[in-house]
Design an enzyme around this catalytic site. Structure first.
Site, short mmCIF file in Angstrom:
data_model
loop_
_atom_site.label_atom_id
_atom_site.label_comp_id
_atom_site.label_asym_id
_atom_site.label_seq_id
_atom_site.Cartn_x
_atom_site.Cartn_y
_atom_site.Cartn_z
N HIS A 116 0.85 -1.19 0.00
CA HIS A 116 0.00 0.00 0.00
C HIS A 116 0.89 1.24 0.00
O HIS A 116 1.87 1.30 0.76
CB HIS A 116 -0.90 0.00 1.24
CG HIS A 116 -1.83 1.17 1.29
ND1 HIS A 116 -2.94 1.27 0.49
CD2 HIS A 116 -1.80 2.31 2.04
CE1 HIS A 116 -3.55 2.41 0.74
NE2 HIS A 116 -2.90 3.06 1.67
N ASP A 152 -6.72 -2.35 4.36
CA ASP A 152 -5.48 -1.64 4.69
C ASP A 152 -5.17 -1.59 6.18
O ASP A 152 -4.57 -0.61 6.66
CB ASP A 152 -5.51 -0.21 4.12
CG ASP A 152 -5.56 -0.18 2.60
OD1 ASP A 152 -5.10 -1.16 1.98
OD2 ASP A 152 -6.08 0.80 2.04
N GLU A 181 9.32 1.25 -3.09
CA GLU A 181 8.33 0.18 -3.15
C GLU A 181 8.95 -1.08 -3.73
O GLU A 181 8.77 -2.19 -3.20
CB GLU A 181 7.14 0.60 -4.03
CG GLU A 181 6.17 1.57 -3.40
CD GLU A 181 4.96 1.79 -4.30
OE1 GLU A 181 4.58 0.86 -5.03
OE2 GLU A 181 4.40 2.89 -4.25
#
Length: 228
Positions: A116, A152, A181
C-alpha cells in the site's frame, strides 16, 4: 517458468497494469538465487502490459478479465479458482486494482500479501499521495502487509520511507516512492521464500534473523536505499 529449486515456495502474483513491483520481485528473487517458484502472473485486465513481460521471462501469464463477470463475487470466485490451480504458498498483490471480497480474503488468509502506498495506518484507501500532501506530513512511504477483510489494516511486514520535498505534487511523490516500493516488496518476497515470516499469537509479524524492517531514501532523493 522461473524455479530456484524443487523445494521452492510457490508464488502467484496478481496485477492490473504494467506490474513494476512484480518485475522487481522476479528480478530480485533471481538475483538472490532464492528458493522460490514464480508459478504464475494473473491479471484482471487484458490490457495489462505486465502479462507480456511475464511471458518473456518464461512465467505463465493468465488473464481473468473482471468485465466478464456480473458481480464482484463471481469474479473473485473465478480468480480464486485460477489461483488455487497453482497451489501457491503466497499470493502477492502487485498493483492489483480490484477490491476483494471478504470471502476471497478469508480463503487465502495468512497467504495474501499487498503493498500500500502509505505508511499505514496513515492514509488507507485511495489517493494516498494527495492525502499525505494535504496533511502536511514530512515523511511518506509504503507498507507491505498481510491482507485482512478490513481494508489496509492487516499485520505490517515492512515499510519504506521517503521525504516529502518542497514543491512536491502527488505525481512527483509517487515517482520517488516507487523506487523504494520495489526494494521493500522484493525484500519481503525474499523473506517469504526463505520461510522467515510468521505471525505471532497477537497477529504481529515476526521475521527471523532480521533486525529492522524499515527502509529509507536519503533526503536528497538519491537512488540509494539505507537500512535504518
Amino acid at each position: 517458468m522461473f524455479v530456484a529449486n524443487s523445494a521452492a515456495r510457490r508464488f502467484v502474483v496478481l496485477i492490473s497494469g504494467r506490474g513494476s513491483n512484480m518485475q522487481a520481485i522476479v528480478r530480485a528473487l533471481r538475483a538472490q538465487g532464492a528458493s522460490a517458484q514464480m508459478c504464475a502472473v494473473i491479471a484482471s485486465s487484458p490490457d495489462a502490459p505486465g502479462l507480456a513481460w511475464a511471458r518473456e521471462q518464461g512465467i505463465e501469464a493468465t488473464l481473468v478479465p473482471h468485465r466478464d463477470y456480473a458481480s464482484r463475487e463471481e469474479f473473485d470466485q473465478a480468480l480464486a479458482q485460477a489461483i488455487e490451480a497453482y497451489e501457491p504458498h503466497y499470493v502477492l498483490l502487485a498493483g492489483f486494482m480490484r477490491v476483494l471480497t471478504d470471502e476471497f480474503v478469508r480463503r487465502f488468509e495468512g497467504r495474501l500479501i499487498n503493498i500500500h502506498p502509505s505508511l499505514l495506518p496513515l492514509f488507507p484507501g485511495l489517493n494516498t499521495h494527495r492525502q499525505a500532501l494535504e496533511a502536511g506530513v514530512q515523511w511518506h512511504g509504503c507498507t507491505v502487509h498481510f491482507v485482512t477483510p478490513v481494508l489496509d489494516v492487516g499485520p505490517i511486514i515492512a515499510q519504506g520511507i521517503v521525504p516529502v520535498l518542497a514543491g512536491d505534487t502527488p505525481q512527483t511523490l509517487a515517482e520517488r516512492l516507487l523506487h523504494i516500493e520495489h526494494r521493500v516488496y522484493a525484500t519481503v518476497a525474499g523473506w517469504l521464500a526463505q520461510g522467515r515470516v510468521t505471525l505471532d499469537d497477537t497477529q504481529r509479524v515476526q521475521v527471523q534473523g532480521v533486525r529492522t524492517r524499515s527502509y529509507l531514501f536519503t533526503p536528497e532523493g538519491a537512488q540509494e536505499e539505507h537500512r535504518l
